[in-house]
Design a protein around this motif. Structure first.
Motif, PDB file in Angstrom:
ATOM      1  N   TRP A 181       0.839  -1.215   0.000  1.00 44.41           N
ATOM      2  CA  TRP A 181       0.000   0.000   0.000  1.00 44.41           C
ATOM      3  C   TRP A 181       0.862   1.249   0.000  1.00 44.41           C
ATOM      4  CZ3 TRP A 181      -5.358   0.806   0.085  1.00 44.41           C
ATOM      5  CH2 TRP A 181      -6.158  -0.338   0.247  1.00 44.41           C
ATOM      6  N   ARG A 182       0.293   2.286  -0.616  1.00 46.60           N
ATOM      7  CA  ARG A 182       0.851   3.635  -0.463  1.00 46.60           C
ATOM      8  C   ARG A 182      -0.139   4.411   0.388  1.00 46.60           C
ATOM      9  NH1 ARG A 182       1.463   6.644  -5.904  1.00 46.60           N
ATOM     10  NH2 ARG A 182       3.332   5.356  -5.962  1.00 46.60           N
ATOM     11  N   SER A 183       0.340   5.039   1.456  1.00 48.94           N
ATOM     12  CA  SER A 183      -0.571   5.819   2.294  1.00 48.94           C
ATOM     13  C   SER A 183       0.013   7.208   2.565  1.00 48.94           C
ATOM     14  CB  SER A 183      -0.844   5.075   3.608  1.00 48.94           C
ATOM     15  OG  SER A 183      -1.912   5.703   4.283  1.00 48.94           O
ATOM     16  N   PRO A 184      -0.823   8.226   2.503  1.00 48.40           N
ATOM     17  CA  PRO A 184      -0.320   9.600   2.594  1.00 48.40           C
ATOM     18  C   PRO A 184      -0.188  10.130   4.025  1.00 48.40           C
ATOM     19  CG  PRO A 184      -2.655   9.628   2.135  1.00 48.40           C
ATOM     20  CD  PRO A 184      -2.265   8.184   2.210  1.00 48.40           C
ATOM     21  N   SER A 185       0.540  11.218   4.122  1.00 50.88           N
ATOM     22  CA  SER A 185       0.619  11.987   5.355  1.00 50.88           C
ATOM     23  C   SER A 185      -0.590  12.942   5.398  1.00 50.88           C
ATOM     24  CB  SER A 185       1.931  12.766   5.320  1.00 50.88           C
ATOM     25  OG  SER A 185       2.081  13.514   6.482  1.00 50.88           O
ATOM     26  N   ASN A 186      -0.835  13.553   6.519  1.00 55.70           N
ATOM     27  CA  ASN A 186      -1.893  14.568   6.580  1.00 55.70           C
ATOM     28  C   ASN A 186      -1.466  15.699   7.494  1.00 55.70           C
ATOM     29  OD1 ASN A 186      -3.275  14.347   9.411  1.00 55.70           O
ATOM     30  ND2 ASN A 186      -3.122  12.206   8.752  1.00 55.70           N
ATOM     31  N   ILE A 187      -2.049  16.867   7.269  1.00 57.94           N
ATOM     32  CA  ILE A 187      -1.750  18.009   8.145  1.00 57.94           C
ATOM     33  C   ILE A 187      -3.048  18.454   8.820  1.00 57.94           C
ATOM     34  CG2 ILE A 187      -1.858  19.605   6.129  1.00 57.94           C
ATOM     35  CD1 ILE A 187       0.253  20.198   9.295  1.00 57.94           C
ATOM     36  N   ALA A 188      -2.997  18.589  10.148  1.00 58.97           N
ATOM     37  CA  ALA A 188      -4.212  18.961  10.883  1.00 58.97           C
ATOM     38  C   ALA A 188      -4.503  20.453  10.733  1.00 58.97           C
ATOM     39  CB  ALA A 188      -4.051  18.605  12.351  1.00 58.97           C
ATOM     40  N   LEU A 189      -5.783  20.763  10.521  1.00 59.47           N
ATOM     41  CA  LEU A 189      -6.235  22.165  10.506  1.00 59.47           C
ATOM     42  C   LEU A 189      -6.689  22.525  11.918  1.00 59.47           C
ATOM     43  CD1 LEU A 189      -8.556  21.950   7.345  1.00 59.47           C
ATOM     44  CD2 LEU A 189      -6.071  22.189   7.403  1.00 59.47           C
TER      45      LEU A 189
ATOM     46  N   ARG B  30     -16.632  25.702  13.794  1.00 59.09           N
ATOM     47  CA  ARG B  30     -16.426  26.855  12.899  1.00 59.09           C
ATOM     48  C   ARG B  30     -15.733  26.420  11.607  1.00 59.09           C
ATOM     49  NH1 ARG B  30     -13.081  31.009  15.998  1.00 59.09           N
ATOM     50  NH2 ARG B  30     -13.191  32.156  14.043  1.00 59.09           N
ATOM     51  N   MET B  31     -14.765  25.522  11.722  1.00 52.66           N
ATOM     52  CA  MET B  31     -14.043  25.061  10.529  1.00 52.66           C
ATOM     53  C   MET B  31     -14.966  24.287   9.593  1.00 52.66           C
ATOM     54  SD  MET B  31     -11.302  25.116   8.777  1.00 52.66           S
ATOM     55  CE  MET B  31      -9.817  25.581   9.653  1.00 52.66           C
ATOM     56  N   ILE B  32     -15.853  23.480  10.165  1.00 57.62           N
ATOM     57  CA  ILE B  32     -16.801  22.734   9.320  1.00 57.62           C
ATOM     58  C   ILE B  32     -17.671  23.714   8.527  1.00 57.62           C
ATOM     59  CG2 ILE B  32     -18.857  21.247   9.416  1.00 57.62           C
ATOM     60  CD1 ILE B  32     -17.473  19.794  11.768  1.00 57.62           C
ATOM     61  N   GLU B  33     -18.097  24.767   9.211  1.00 57.69           N
ATOM     62  CA  GLU B  33     -18.934  25.787   8.564  1.00 57.69           C
ATOM     63  C   GLU B  33     -18.142  26.513   7.463  1.00 57.69           C
ATOM     64  OE1 GLU B  33     -21.974  26.288   8.648  1.00 57.69           O
ATOM     65  OE2 GLU B  33     -21.980  28.203   7.542  1.00 57.69           O
ATOM     66  N   ILE B  34     -16.898  26.853   7.760  1.00 60.38           N
ATOM     67  CA  ILE B  34     -16.047  27.560   6.779  1.00 60.38           C
ATOM     68  C   ILE B  34     -15.788  26.676   5.556  1.00 60.38           C
ATOM     69  CG2 ILE B  34     -13.639  28.299   6.412  1.00 60.38           C
ATOM     70  CD1 ILE B  34     -13.797  29.570   9.249  1.00 60.38           C
TER      71      ILE B  34
ATOM     72  N   PHE C 128     -10.984  31.035   6.925  1.00 61.24           N
ATOM     73  CA  PHE C 128     -10.164  29.831   7.016  1.00 61.24           C
ATOM     74  C   PHE C 128      -8.753  30.195   7.487  1.00 61.24           C
ATOM     75  CE2 PHE C 128      -7.163  26.850   4.990  1.00 61.24           C
ATOM     76  CZ  PHE C 128      -7.702  25.613   5.326  1.00 61.24           C
ATOM     77  N   ALA C 129      -8.172  31.229   6.829  1.00 66.87           N
ATOM     78  CA  ALA C 129      -6.799  31.643   7.155  1.00 66.87           C
ATOM     79  C   ALA C 129      -6.693  32.023   8.633  1.00 66.87           C
ATOM     80  CB  ALA C 129      -6.380  32.812   6.266  1.00 66.87           C
ATOM     81  N   GLU C 130      -7.664  32.802   9.096  1.00 68.65           N
ATOM     82  CA  GLU C 130      -7.624  33.272  10.483  1.00 68.65           C
ATOM     83  C   GLU C 130      -7.709  32.109  11.478  1.00 68.65           C
ATOM     84  OE1 GLU C 130     -10.649  35.911  12.920  1.00 68.65           O
ATOM     85  OE2 GLU C 130     -10.152  36.836  10.981  1.00 68.65           O
TER      86      GLU C 130
ATOM     87  N   PRO D 245      -5.193  34.601  -0.410  1.00 68.54           N
ATOM     88  CA  PRO D 245      -5.620  34.056   0.891  1.00 68.54           C
ATOM     89  C   PRO D 245      -4.776  32.884   1.400  1.00 68.54           C
ATOM     90  CG  PRO D 245      -7.022  33.214  -0.828  1.00 68.54           C
ATOM     91  CD  PRO D 245      -6.032  34.114  -1.506  1.00 68.54           C
ATOM     92  N   LEU D 246      -3.456  32.933   1.214  1.00 67.11           N
ATOM     93  CA  LEU D 246      -2.638  31.839   1.746  1.00 67.11           C
ATOM     94  C   LEU D 246      -2.584  31.930   3.273  1.00 67.11           C
ATOM     95  CD1 LEU D 246       1.140  32.605   0.962  1.00 67.11           C
ATOM     96  CD2 LEU D 246      -0.601  34.223   1.663  1.00 67.11           C
ATOM     97  N   ALA D 247      -2.354  30.807   3.924  1.00 64.76           N
ATOM     98  CA  ALA D 247      -2.342  30.793   5.391  1.00 64.76           C
ATOM     99  C   ALA D 247      -1.386  29.711   5.870  1.00 64.76           C
ATOM    100  CB  ALA D 247      -3.741  30.499   5.915  1.00 64.76           C
ATOM    101  N   PHE D 248      -0.846  29.914   7.069  1.00 64.90           N
ATOM    102  CA  PHE D 248       0.108  28.917   7.559  1.00 64.90           C
ATOM    103  C   PHE D 248      -0.509  28.032   8.632  1.00 64.90           C
ATOM    104  CE2 PHE D 248       0.653  32.336  10.665  1.00 64.90           C
ATOM    105  CZ  PHE D 248       0.678  31.632  11.863  1.00 64.90           C
ATOM    106  N   THR D 249       0.069  26.831   8.751  1.00 65.76           N
ATOM    107  CA  THR D 249      -0.185  26.032   9.941  1.00 65.76           C
ATOM    108  C   THR D 249       1.111  25.298  10.295  1.00 65.76           C
ATOM    109  OG1 THR D 249      -1.644  24.459  11.055  1.00 65.76           O
ATOM    110  CG2 THR D 249      -1.132  23.976   8.744  1.00 65.76           C
TER     111      THR D 249
END
Ligand code: PMV
Length: 350
Positions: free
Chosen positions: A12-20, A238-242, A251-253, A297-301
């Motif tokens: 299998w190939r499985s990806p990484s993920n980044i949490a919002l 709030r994120m689900i709504e956005i 989203f950025a904020e 609208p770029l944003a960091f995490t």
């Protein structure tokens, strides 16, 4: 049950993920103190190949583990510990021999967290092997749910790597059937967010100051723990709504607020510790200044380390890459950054 005693193979190939919205703090058997949402990546992944044989040993599991072609005893010990932990649920392990070989698409020293992709890739192979050996047939939905649940037991954030796009892990009244035991895809997403990309600025490839297991543990006596768990729930809704309504500046904020909150929690743990570096802050300053001036609208995490993930829509790709090359690259270790995008989830290779 087949006891063919011949070697079979799965990969299998499985990806990484980044949490919002971040998972930080756990209890019981890898259950999160608050729900989290992530974006699945595409180019940062682990490929794992497992050769397995059933029925020739009775004191298993027997594991031969290679990472990037070489025996890796530390990782092997981690997997053995995990297999021991799930031995009651998976009694077939006693009779299982495995030759596992795993590799990451991103350099080991890139400072990109790899436990989500590597553990989910391993679990996917293991469950296919089990189903094959025991003659179990499962539909895709049940298979992925089980894979997510068993990935969670290996590494919390790995539970979210089983699906593409945006993924929720943990209970929320806003997502039917969401659970602390496994993750589920978030399906109501505005078109613009479906095009989001992730550019990862590698500030440092050194090991983090504190392993995430200890970081989670420090949340147990953290002075702000209860406040944080409540806030994370509100931020998640709030994120689900956005994500539904396509509000990119909202989203950025929220994204940046979550990232800075995670690192504030680390700094205010007892003892406090610091994972970000001077160039993490320099990059953040430049991103905010650029957003202000350009309107892009770029944003960091951030995950638990110093590297900066920049999330942005596909339509601004050219401008964002120009900005990275001219203003951010020099702040990265060896000018290293990873150009990634949203992925569709794991893929069976063999
Ligand atoms: O999966 P773990 O135990 O390595 O914890 C991951 C925690 C963060 O990456 C900081 C946040 C998250 O939700 O992925």
């Amino acid at each position: 049950m087949s006891s063919s005693q011949t070697w079979k193979k799965v990969a299998w190939r499985s990806p990484s993920n980044i949490a919002l919205i971040k998972y930080w703090g756990k209890y019981g058997r890898q259950l999160p103190r608050n729900p989290s949402i992530s974006m699945t990546l595409k180019n940062c992944y682990t490929e794992t190949e497992m050769e397995y044989r059933f029925g020739n040993v009775s004191n298993g599991p027997v594991l031969d583990f290679r990472f990037q072609g070489k025996h890796d005893e530390i990782f092997a010990a981690r997997i053995m510990h995990y297999l021991d932990d799930i031995s009651n649920e998976k009694p077939f392990l006693k009779n299982l021999e495995m030759k596992v070989s795993s590799s990451n698409s991103f350099p080991h020293s890139a400072g990109v967290a790899s436990s989500a992709s590597s553990m989910s890739a391993f679990v996917l192979c293991l469950l296919v092997a089990e189903n094959e050996i025991m003659g179990i047939e499962k539909d895709e939905e049940d298979f992925l749910k089980e894979a997510s649940s068993f990935s969670r037991l290996a590494s919390g954030s790995a539970a979210r790597s089983l699906y593409g796009g945006f993924v929720i892990w943990g209970e929320s009244a806003f997502i039917p059937h969401s659970s602390s035991k496994y993750a589920l895809p978030v399906t109501e997403v505005a078109p613009v967010f479906q095009t989001y990309r992730d550019a990862v600025m590698i500030v440092s490839s050194k090991k983090k100051t504190m392993a995430s297991t200890r970081g989670h543990k420090l949340m147990e006596d953290h002075p702000f723990a209860q406040e944080r768990y409540g806030q994370a729930r509100v931020n998640l809704s709030r994120m689900i709504e956005i994500l539904r309504n396509g509000d990119q500046m909202g989203f950025a904020e929220l994204l940046e607020h979550e990232a800075l909150t995670l690192h504030s929690l680390m700094m205010s743990s007892i003892p406090g510790y610091i994972e970000i570096k001077a160039n993490t802050i320099n990059i953040i300053d430049r991103i905010r200044e650029y957003r202000e001036k350009s309107g892009v609208p770029l944003a960091f995490t951030l995950d638990a380390g110093p590297n900066v993930h920049i999330l942005y829509p596909e339509e601004d790709k050219e401008e964002v890459i120009y900005f990275i090359k001219h203003q951010l690259k020099d702040l990265c270790e060896n000018k290293k950054w990873i150009d990634d995008e949203m992925g569709t989830g794991p893929e069976r290779l063999i």
